[in-house]
Enzyme design. Structure first.
Site, PDB file in Angstrom:
ATOM      1  N   GLY A 226       0.805  -1.122   0.078  1.00 51.80           N
ATOM      2  CA  GLY A 226       0.175  -0.002  -0.047  1.00 51.80           C
ATOM      3  C   GLY A 226       0.840   1.230   0.144  1.00 51.80           C
ATOM      4  O   GLY A 226       1.523   1.230   0.741  1.00 51.80           O
TER       5      GLY A 226
ATOM      6  N   ASN B 122      -5.755  -5.376   7.894  1.00 52.36           N
ATOM      7  CA  ASN B 122      -5.499  -5.894   6.557  1.00 52.36           C
ATOM      8  C   ASN B 122      -6.625  -6.891   6.117  1.00 52.36           C
ATOM      9  O   ASN B 122      -6.646  -7.625   6.872  1.00 52.36           O
ATOM     10  CB  ASN B 122      -4.289  -6.790   6.331  1.00 52.36           C
ATOM     11  CG  ASN B 122      -3.866  -7.015   4.788  1.00 52.36           C
ATOM     12  OD1 ASN B 122      -2.984  -7.995   4.845  1.00 52.36           O
ATOM     13  ND2 ASN B 122      -4.670  -6.527   3.902  1.00 52.36           N
TER      14      ASN B 122
ATOM     15  N   TYR C 164       0.920 -12.158  -6.867  1.00 54.11           N
ATOM     16  CA  TYR C 164       1.215 -10.740  -6.723  1.00 54.11           C
ATOM     17  C   TYR C 164       1.474 -10.096  -5.534  1.00 54.11           C
ATOM     18  O   TYR C 164       2.404  -9.313  -5.400  1.00 54.11           O
ATOM     19  CB  TYR C 164       0.370 -10.166  -7.637  1.00 54.11           C
ATOM     20  CG  TYR C 164       0.409  -8.730  -7.734  1.00 54.11           C
ATOM     21  CD1 TYR C 164       1.397  -7.971  -8.799  1.00 54.11           C
ATOM     22  CD2 TYR C 164      -0.350  -7.734  -6.989  1.00 54.11           C
ATOM     23  CE1 TYR C 164       1.667  -6.648  -8.819  1.00 54.11           C
ATOM     24  CE2 TYR C 164       0.021  -6.367  -6.926  1.00 54.11           C
ATOM     25  CZ  TYR C 164       0.911  -5.974  -7.943  1.00 54.11           C
ATOM     26  OH  TYR C 164       1.075  -4.368  -7.928  1.00 54.11           O
TER      27      TYR C 164
HETATM   28  P1  AMP Z   1      -3.790  -4.719 -15.854  1.00 55.05           P
HETATM   29  O1  AMP Z   1      -4.185  -5.986 -16.624  1.00 55.05           O
HETATM   30  O2  AMP Z   1      -3.469  -3.570 -16.786  1.00 55.05           O
HETATM   31  O3  AMP Z   1      -5.220  -4.269 -14.977  1.00 55.05           O
HETATM   32  O4  AMP Z   1      -2.628  -4.895 -14.838  1.00 55.05           O
HETATM   33  C1  AMP Z   1      -2.219  -6.103 -14.531  1.00 55.05           C
HETATM   34  C2  AMP Z   1      -0.724  -5.820 -13.967  1.00 55.05           C
HETATM   35  O5  AMP Z   1      -1.167  -5.254 -12.512  1.00 55.05           O
HETATM   36  C3  AMP Z   1      -0.034  -6.887 -13.624  1.00 55.05           C
HETATM   37  O6  AMP Z   1       1.132  -6.732 -13.956  1.00 55.05           O
HETATM   38  C4  AMP Z   1       0.011  -7.185 -12.031  1.00 55.05           C
HETATM   39  O7  AMP Z   1       1.560  -7.126 -11.805  1.00 55.05           O
HETATM   40  C5  AMP Z   1      -0.357  -5.832 -11.594  1.00 55.05           C
HETATM   41  N1  AMP Z   1      -1.400  -6.203 -10.794  1.00 55.05           N
HETATM   42  C6  AMP Z   1      -2.075  -7.550 -10.530  1.00 55.05           C
HETATM   43  N2  AMP Z   1      -2.980  -7.294  -9.295  1.00 55.05           N
HETATM   44  C7  AMP Z   1      -2.726  -6.236  -8.934  1.00 55.05           C
HETATM   45  C8  AMP Z   1      -3.220  -5.421  -7.532  1.00 55.05           C
HETATM   46  N3  AMP Z   1      -4.311  -6.018  -6.858  1.00 55.05           N
HETATM   47  N4  AMP Z   1      -3.003  -4.295  -7.523  1.00 55.05           N
HETATM   48  C9  AMP Z   1      -2.007  -3.389  -8.286  1.00 55.05           C
HETATM   49  N5  AMP Z   1      -1.400  -3.961  -9.249  1.00 55.05           N
HETATM   50  C10 AMP Z   1      -1.646  -5.282  -9.487  1.00 55.05           C
END
Ligand code: AMP
Length: 489
Positions: A60, A134, A273
């Site tokens: 965060g 959390n 992730y």
């Molecule tokens: P998108 O498909 O453009 O929405 O973004 C996918 C990317 O966001 C991937 O490269 C992940 O590493 C990252 N990602 C996946 N889950 C999350 C999350 N909960 N918060 C922030 N980034 C994320």
């Protein structure tokens, strides 16, 4: 109950019940939150909490706070932004005490307000209670409706509601109140609380979000991930079990309650992730889980290419595994600017459009003429990958094969990851073939759910896989999501 020092206008419960889900349609992805707590006499608890938070920053980035107790009063420093921008030497020095809890949070555009930065401190006559949470509970609205009418909420977070529910539950002390309120909370909560003389931590019976205990000399630490223990030089003791309540005070650490856990449901996405690769949950090092997921994906979906590359940093461990299992050399083609925070990239749509370019710069000379396998941990909306493919094609890549080390994300999370509404999840309405076309890749393959579970080495009936298969471990019908709630104020 008298309330004091409210810094924001209170909202009524009826206002809160008014949901505006549509307002969330353009929300950024949120992963949250990181929590840290320490009890240790003679220890600079604020400074250690600061470093603990620093190592949990990935959980965060939009707000951070530390609350300490000196036995008489609780004192907090909180602010919006990264841990490093909220705290300085003077602020850390102002937090004197023998126990502290700390929080780093991610919030939406609408919810990114100081009133929502944790720890939440319930201000009450003669006593104080602070919470760092959390997770996300899905029945917060119902609980809010049933709170005594004189309670005026000061934030739009489910955590404050949980605090007041605990306060109003039966019990002669906070431990008993927590135990008697436990079953009222439906959803995910890894929680660290602080009273004037005690730190109490607990985890929901499903164990959605992690919570670990460590020891630093005579001080005890509770935090989200083992990487924070490593950072502050503490030794890992064990995880807090789902349903367990522990208290730390001058007598040491004690288990003060245990609520039966009939179903365990650790979030599989933590491995994919959310967590740092150097953290360990369920005895599994996250990096190795990701590496195994890459290896399994290489067996499930092989393809000929000149090099395997990662979308840094989220895809790095998995790309190493894919390269190892496929025998195709691992290389780098995307150089990441690690100083671009999500805070800066995300809020406005037009700035988000620039996001990928601000974040990654391709190595043109290396990309040119190559058949490249790009490995990433997940595709959520599909926008990031689409831009990366375009970027690499513009650099002259011959072929771009996408390998995603998790199954398609088809369903929103109700338990602490604010994935967008279902309609924004690309895999909820497009087939793999359609997604391949949308992102303009030469091939696209996702890891199977079975493959991912196997990579985790956690028994499959002990995992929450709902974002991949829509099988929620509890009913989420009419469920409350913090992101929706936060748009109300
Ligand atoms: P998108 O498909 O453009 O929405 O973004 C996918 C990317 O966001 C991937 O490269 C992940 O590493 C990252 N990602 C996946 N889950 C999350 C999350 N909960 N918060 C922030 N980034 C994320």
């Amino acid at each position: 109950m008298r309330k004091k020092n409210f810094s924001v206008k209170s909202t009524t419960r009826s206002e809160r019940v008014f949901l505006k889900a549509e307002e969330n349609s353009n929300k950024p992805l949120r992963d949250k939150c990181g929590i840290f707590g320490i009890y240790g006499k003679g220890v600079d608890v604020a400074r250690i909490s600061f470093f603990g938070l620093y190592s949990l920053q990935h959980r965060g980035q939009e707000g951070a706070g530390i609350t300490v107790t000196d036995g008489k009063n609780l004192k907090s420093v909180k602010g919006l932004g990264l841990v490093s921008s909220v705290f300085n030497e003077e602020k850390i020095n102002s937090l004197k005490g023998f126990a502290a809890i700390a929080h780093t949070r991610y919030s939406t555009t609408g919810g990114n307000k100081l009133c929502n930065v944790q720890p939440v401190v319930l201000n009450m006559k003669n006593e104080e209670f602070a919470l760092a949470h959390n997770g996300n509970i899905i029945n917060a609205m119902d609980l809010a409706k049933n709170l005594p009418p004189d309670i005026k909420l000061t934030s739009t977070s489910d955590t404050e509601i949980m605090g007041w529910v605990i306060k109003n539950s039966t019990g002669k002390n906070w431990e008993e109140k927590i135990l008697s309120s436990f079953k009222k909370f439906q959803g995910a909560f890894s929680m660290i609380t602080l009273t004037k003389n005690k730190l109490i931590a607990f985890r929901d019976t499903y164990g959605f979000r992690p919570l670990v205990i460590g020891k630093l000399n005579d001080a005890y630490i509770v935090c989200s991930e083992t990487c924070a223990l490593d950072t502050v030089g503490a030794k890992f003791i064990r995880e807090i079990a789902p349903g367990e309540i522990i208290a730390i005070d001058e007598k040491g650490i004690q288990v003060v309650g245990k609520v039966k856990s009939t179903k365990k449901s650790f979030c599989l996405f933590e491995y994919v992730y959310l967590a740092r690769p150097d953290s360990i949950f369920n005895k599994q090092l996250v990096h190795q889980v990701r590496q195994r997921s890459g290896e399994i994906l290489a067996h499930e979906s092989p393809v000929g290419a000149d090099m395997v590359v990662a979308v840094p940093d989220s895809g790095t461990s998995a790309a190493i595994g894919y390269s190892k299992a496929s025998g195709i050399p691992y290389g780098e083609v995307l150089i990441k600017n690690r100083y671009i925070g999500r805070t800066f990239i995300q809020p406005e749509q037009h700035i988000r459009e620039m996001g990928v370019k601000l974040k990654f710069n391709p190595l043109r000379e290396i990309v040119k003429g190559k058949r490249i396998i790009i490995v990433d941990d997940s595709i959520v909306r599909g926008t990031t990958m689409k831009k990366i493919v375009k970027m690499l094609k513009n650099c002259g890549a011959k072929k771009i094969h996408i390998r995603v080390c998790s199954p398609p994300v088809t369903d929103p999370c109700y338990f602490g990851i604010d994935t967008p509404d279902k309609k924004q999840l690309i895999a909820s309405h497009m087939s793999v073939k359609e997604i391949k076309k949308f992102i303009d890749a030469d091939s696209l393959a996702y890891l199977s759910l079975e493959g991912l579970k196997k990579a985790s080495r956690v028994k499959s009936n002990r995992l929450c896989t709902s974002c991949f298969d829509g099988k929620y471990p509890m009913s989420v019908k009419g469920g409350f999501r913090k992101d929706v709630f936060e748009t109300i104020s």
